[in-house]
Design an enzyme around this catalytic site. Structure first.
Site: not given
Length: 277
Positions: A175-178, A181
């Site tokens: 996962s990664c910081s939004v 996006r």
């Protein structure tokens, strides 16, 4: 003893040098391996997992990380980080990646002093040296230690060691910081962030466990692995309807498929180099 066992022994030797440690814990497989190794080498009373919550990560990820750390036997300390109070992060500049890590490591160092710990450990691995990772500079400035890098560990080895140790998230999707996006220099707002989070949660519920909903103006650009593109197309009507209900005007599919760090393609190499320092 094979090469992987040698590296695992190296991790244990590195950990044995410390008395009391804090582990920056995200619930991802890299930091899970660090936490599990620290617990086994030092014992539960000498290890604290620090789990951060913020507007840029889902509550689901936060809650899962807390539970996993507790299940492993670690003491758990939670912190709230107001990343959006930082101008660079709020405006999603390329330097935001540095500032997110800087803020987190500074908080960890405060806790290190408070808990009389010896060191702050993170889950950086060798693969991170080959990517755009301004956070590595923040790590070095704040003197956190990446024992997996010191043991020359790469992602496939992390997963293999985690599987051998019986860690339940050995094959967890990263996962990664939004913020990843959104295009750079896009102001991050809570409604826009929540729109992305809801869209990705909906798509994961349909079975697309590796997914990104990239935002470009009023359009959602969906990335899934290429082998799942046809499955998504077969459900395009309901997906289109649902994401529009969340507030997107257009819903598109990226035919190149999922690729981590896609928005970094916008940055000139000279700028990346300067930011990594």
């Amino acid at each position: 003893m094979n090469e992987l066992n040698v590296k695992e022994t190296k991790i244990n030797e590195l950990l044995a040098k410390y008395d009391r440690v804090l582990v920056a814990f995200s619930g991802g497989i890299d930091s899970t391996l660090v936490l599990d190794a620290a617990l086994k080498v030092l014992g539960c009373e000498k290890v604290t997992a620090v789990v951060a919550n913020s507007a840029l990560f889902t509550d689901e990820e936060f809650n899962k990380a807390v539970k996993l750390a507790q299940d492993l036997g670690a003491n758990v300390k939670t912190v709230e980080l107001d990343y959006l109070a930082n101008t660079e992060i709020k405006n999603n500049t390329p330097a935001s990646w540095y500032w997110m890590k800087k803020i987190f490591y500074q908080k960890l160092n405060e806790l290190k002093a408070e808990l009389n710990a010896t060191v702050v450990l993170d889950g950086m691995i060798m693969d991170d040296n080959d990517d755009f990772r301004p956070g590595l500079r923040a790590r070095d400035e704040e003197k956190a230690v990446s024992i997996l890098q010191q043991a020359d560990i790469y992602k496939p080895e992390v997963r293999e060691l985690a599987a051998q140790r019986g860690l339940t998230n050995w094959n967890k999707v990263a996962s990664c910081s939004v913020s990843s996006r959104f295009s750079y220099y896009t102001e991050l707002t809570l409604p826009a962030i929540k729109r992305v989070m809801k869209s990705e949660a909906y798509l994961r519920g349909l079975g697309f466990l590796t997914v990104r909903v990239r935002v470009q103006d009023s359009a959602a650009r969906i990335e899934v692995p290429t082998e799942q593109v046809l499955s998504l197309i077969n459900q395009m009507s309901t997906i289109n309807q649902q994401l529009k209900a969340y507030g997107f005007r257009y819903v598109t599919l990226d035919l190149q498929g999922f690729e981590s760090g896609r928005m970094n393609e916008e940055l000139p190499e000279a700028q990346k180099t300067a930011l990594v320092g």
